[in-house]
Design a protein around this motif. Sequence first.
Motif, PDB file in Angstrom:
ATOM      1  N   GLN A   1       1.121  -1.487  -0.224  1.00  0.00           N
ATOM      2  CA  GLN A   1      -0.028  -0.237  -0.035  1.00  0.00           C
ATOM      3  C   GLN A   1       0.822   1.277   0.120  1.00  0.00           C
ATOM      4  O   GLN A   1       0.736   2.357  -0.103  1.00  0.00           O
ATOM      5  N   ALA A   2       2.596   0.993   0.195  1.00  0.00           N
ATOM      6  CA  ALA A   2       3.047   2.186  -0.007  1.00  0.00           C
ATOM      7  C   ALA A   2       2.700   2.898  -1.490  1.00  0.00           C
ATOM      8  O   ALA A   2       2.843   2.183  -2.560  1.00  0.00           O
ATOM      9  N   ASN A   3       3.681   4.275  -0.761  1.00  0.00           N
ATOM     10  CA  ASN A   3       3.676   5.214  -2.674  1.00  0.00           C
ATOM     11  C   ASN A   3       4.547   4.895  -2.432  1.00  0.00           C
ATOM     12  O   ASN A   3       6.123   5.819  -1.874  1.00  0.00           O
ATOM     13  N   PHE A   4       5.580   4.364  -3.544  1.00  0.00           N
ATOM     14  CA  PHE A   4       6.777   4.192  -3.647  1.00  0.00           C
ATOM     15  C   PHE A   4       7.834   5.442  -3.606  1.00  0.00           C
ATOM     16  O   PHE A   4       8.962   5.541  -3.616  1.00  0.00           O
ATOM     17  N   VAL A   5       6.988   6.455  -4.631  1.00  0.00           N
ATOM     18  CA  VAL A   5       7.836   7.681  -4.864  1.00  0.00           C
ATOM     19  C   VAL A   5       8.363   8.392  -3.713  1.00  0.00           C
ATOM     20  O   VAL A   5       9.649   8.484  -3.955  1.00  0.00           O
ATOM     21  N   GLU A   6       7.941   8.313  -3.228  1.00  0.00           N
ATOM     22  CA  GLU A   6       8.584   9.576  -2.548  1.00  0.00           C
ATOM     23  C   GLU A   6       9.644   8.908  -1.540  1.00  0.00           C
ATOM     24  O   GLU A   6      11.113   9.164  -1.196  1.00  0.00           O
ATOM     25  N   PRO A   7       9.513   7.709  -0.743  1.00  0.00           N
ATOM     26  CA  PRO A   7      10.545   7.586   0.202  1.00  0.00           C
ATOM     27  C   PRO A   7      11.827   6.938  -1.332  1.00  0.00           C
ATOM     28  O   PRO A   7      12.671   6.225  -0.014  1.00  0.00           O
ATOM     29  N   ILE A   8      11.991   6.252  -1.992  1.00  0.00           N
ATOM     30  CA  ILE A   8      12.334   6.398  -2.893  1.00  0.00           C
ATOM     31  C   ILE A   8      13.282   7.178  -3.333  1.00  0.00           C
ATOM     32  O   ILE A   8      14.719   6.900  -3.183  1.00  0.00           O
TER      33      ILE A   8
ATOM     34  N   ARG B   1      18.745  10.088  -3.112  1.00  0.00           N
ATOM     35  CA  ARG B   1      18.524  11.768  -2.240  1.00  0.00           C
ATOM     36  C   ARG B   1      20.286  11.562  -1.073  1.00  0.00           C
ATOM     37  O   ARG B   1      20.686  12.701  -1.754  1.00  0.00           O
ATOM     38  N   VAL B   2      20.123  10.464  -0.390  1.00  0.00           N
ATOM     39  CA  VAL B   2      21.911  10.678   0.377  1.00  0.00           C
ATOM     40  C   VAL B   2      21.885   9.119  -0.460  1.00  0.00           C
ATOM     41  O   VAL B   2      23.547   9.480  -0.217  1.00  0.00           O
ATOM     42  N   ALA B   3      21.747   8.170  -0.866  1.00  0.00           N
ATOM     43  CA  ALA B   3      22.796   6.535  -0.945  1.00  0.00           C
ATOM     44  C   ALA B   3      23.306   7.010  -2.806  1.00  0.00           C
ATOM     45  O   ALA B   3      24.057   6.880  -1.965  1.00  0.00           O
ATOM     46  N   ALA B   4      22.951   7.778  -3.720  1.00  0.00           N
ATOM     47  CA  ALA B   4      23.279   8.344  -4.276  1.00  0.00           C
ATOM     48  C   ALA B   4      24.939   9.127  -3.969  1.00  0.00           C
ATOM     49  O   ALA B   4      26.331   8.663  -4.404  1.00  0.00           O
ATOM     50  N   PRO B   5      24.538  10.546  -4.102  1.00  0.00           N
ATOM     51  CA  PRO B   5      26.426  11.339  -2.984  1.00  0.00           C
ATOM     52  C   PRO B   5      26.666  10.650  -2.384  1.00  0.00           C
ATOM     53  O   PRO B   5      28.376   9.939  -2.191  1.00  0.00           O
ATOM     54  N   ALA B   6      26.266   9.496  -1.135  1.00  0.00           N
ATOM     55  CA  ALA B   6      27.043   8.917  -0.492  1.00  0.00           C
ATOM     56  C   ALA B   6      28.415   7.793  -1.700  1.00  0.00           C
ATOM     57  O   ALA B   6      29.309   7.710  -1.269  1.00  0.00           O
TER      58      ALA B   6
ATOM     59  N   LEU C   1      26.703  15.048   7.608  1.00  0.00           N
ATOM     60  CA  LEU C   1      25.772  15.094   6.658  1.00  0.00           C
ATOM     61  C   LEU C   1      24.280  14.534   5.479  1.00  0.00           C
ATOM     62  O   LEU C   1      23.565  14.439   5.238  1.00  0.00           O
ATOM     63  N   ASN C   2      25.429  13.159   5.702  1.00  0.00           N
ATOM     64  CA  ASN C   2      24.339  11.790   4.951  1.00  0.00           C
ATOM     65  C   ASN C   2      23.055  12.008   6.123  1.00  0.00           C
ATOM     66  O   ASN C   2      22.208  11.814   5.110  1.00  0.00           O
ATOM     67  N   ALA C   3      23.291  11.799   7.108  1.00  0.00           N
ATOM     68  CA  ALA C   3      22.637  11.312   8.251  1.00  0.00           C
ATOM     69  C   ALA C   3      21.443  12.750   7.644  1.00  0.00           C
ATOM     70  O   ALA C   3      20.398  12.366   8.008  1.00  0.00           O
ATOM     71  N   ILE C   4      21.764  13.822   7.948  1.00  0.00           N
ATOM     72  CA  ILE C   4      20.852  14.709   7.967  1.00  0.00           C
ATOM     73  C   ILE C   4      20.238  15.816   6.528  1.00  0.00           C
ATOM     74  O   ILE C   4      19.192  16.638   6.459  1.00  0.00           O
ATOM     75  N   ASP C   5      20.613  13.727   5.157  1.00  0.00           N
ATOM     76  CA  ASP C   5      20.059  15.021   4.703  1.00  0.00           C
ATOM     77  C   ASP C   5      20.606  16.190   3.200  1.00  0.00           C
ATOM     78  O   ASP C   5      20.269  17.075   2.418  1.00  0.00           O
ATOM     79  N   LYS C   6      22.722  15.590   3.314  1.00  0.00           N
ATOM     80  CA  LYS C   6      22.623  16.939   3.180  1.00  0.00           C
ATOM     81  C   LYS C   6      24.083  15.805   2.156  1.00  0.00           C
ATOM     82  O   LYS C   6      25.028  16.706   2.601  1.00  0.00           O
ATOM     83  N   ALA C   7      23.831  15.045   1.583  1.00  0.00           N
ATOM     84  CA  ALA C   7      25.374  14.176   1.276  1.00  0.00           C
ATOM     85  C   ALA C   7      25.401  14.460   0.182  1.00  0.00           C
ATOM     86  O   ALA C   7      26.700  14.716  -0.064  1.00  0.00           O
ATOM     87  N   ALA C   8      24.838  16.158  -0.777  1.00  0.00           N
ATOM     88  CA  ALA C   8      25.733  16.534  -2.017  1.00  0.00           C
ATOM     89  C   ALA C   8      26.225  17.071  -0.962  1.00  0.00           C
ATOM     90  O   ALA C   8      27.828  17.651  -2.367  1.00  0.00           O
ATOM     91  N   PHE C   9      26.515  17.775  -0.125  1.00  0.00           N
ATOM     92  CA  PHE C   9      27.455  18.565   0.817  1.00  0.00           C
ATOM     93  C   PHE C   9      28.680  17.495   0.420  1.00  0.00           C
ATOM     94  O   PHE C   9      29.712  18.117   0.620  1.00  0.00           O
ATOM     95  N   ALA C  10      28.305  16.079   2.021  1.00  0.00           N
ATOM     96  CA  ALA C  10      29.503  15.691   1.884  1.00  0.00           C
ATOM     97  C   ALA C  10      30.624  15.128   0.467  1.00  0.00           C
ATOM     98  O   ALA C  10      31.850  14.746   0.422  1.00  0.00           O
TER      99      ALA C  10
END
Length: 468
Positions: free
Chosen positions: A240-247, A252-257, A390-399
Amino acid sequence: MEDVGKTTAKTASAKLTHGGIVGHLVGQTLPAIVGVAAIMSIGLVDAYFIGQLSADALAAISFIFPISVALTSLGVGVMVGINSVVSRALGEGDGERAARRANLGVAFAIVVGLAMGLALYALSDPLFRLMNAPENLLPLIRTYMQPFALGFPLLLAIMGFNGVLRGQGEARKTSYVSLTYAAANWVLDPLLITGAFGVEGLGIVGAAYATIIGWGCGAVMGFVLVKRTELPLDFDHLRQANFVEPIVALVRVAAPAAFSNAINPIGLSILTALIASAGQDAVAGFGAAGRLQSFATVPLLALSGAIGSIVGQNWGAREYGRARKAAMYAGLFCVGWGLATAIVLSSAGEWLAQLFTDKPAVIEEFALYLEIAAWGYAGFGILIVANGILNAIDKAAFALGQSLARVFLAMLPVAWLLQDSWGSAGVYTAELAANALGAVTGSALVWWVLKARAPDSAPSKSVRSRAA
């Protein structure tokens, strides 16, 4: 917003948002030290037994090593992404959202592992030809890489489970997973590579089978441990989950990390190529000292993995003061450990080198590397801990940005400028300069995000109600 699924995770709690910060840092980091050391030991054990086969087998595994490190680094990025989205959801007091993200994260990790494994299987020969692997080594490399590629999804499953465990602050359980698949390798390597106790060895492919079986054992352990947490695996959450937002949040974190983790081995590969111009003894000394360095920095690597769940949960709960305090204590540890390690290694370089070789030229190069580069360990620790925050707080691009700056604005330019006049010492100085820049950028970014961007603590309603 994500749809509301089954209410099986209402009791999930953000346990790192209360209690002593120092206690959480110690409690999360000590088990991680055991896990990181266990994982690093696998490469040493593999090299030892493969080295008994032939020089060609050892050369083949030397070509394979940077590829396996880069692939593992990409997997670690997926784990970091899962950790980030799960810990922040728990910090916000939304157990159901955390459960959906945990289950989706594990499924996402396995799918990524399948895609990466199939791509590696199909592109193995062109990839290693691009690395200038000799034609006579390609059959050995292929023999290892084909089963390795097919088993690769198991490693990503482990990363998925560990991401869920880390997000809940279960560092001890992640160390159990690491110890499980490391121990399987320790036992299986002599049996499957060289043969023992009447069992005939399989050669280099035995190392691949040992690795895959170890991953399988680790994945089973991870599955069992996650099932026993407050966010158990229940893929009904996905129906029942909406996949778009959680993915999107995860990627947004996983790719830069992932790319941030892969940059360091790329930079070191380039440094190795530069040092090669100084001669084989320089490469041998640099390589041996690098193996010693990898163990000297284990506590820093462990801390960089542990800090994410602490800061992530507190950031999600709007406990910004606790997040800043965790960052400050972690930075102080990096400085203390880095300087203490530098004093020991730089003063005992020649003695330590004799544990690896008795060749005077190699010993001299080994000691020279430690005399220069060891003083950058504190900066390296601050850099990787800052990346974890930075990864933990959704600032992976800065990392990612600061990792790129470390390699391409400091390490490589300084090495290029100093190599001709200073030789290998210039390359080692480049690594020191890169780590110094990492300390400056890491400290500045974390201060800016945690202090300037979130000046006051304002606990979320869910956290206040728990404390009441």
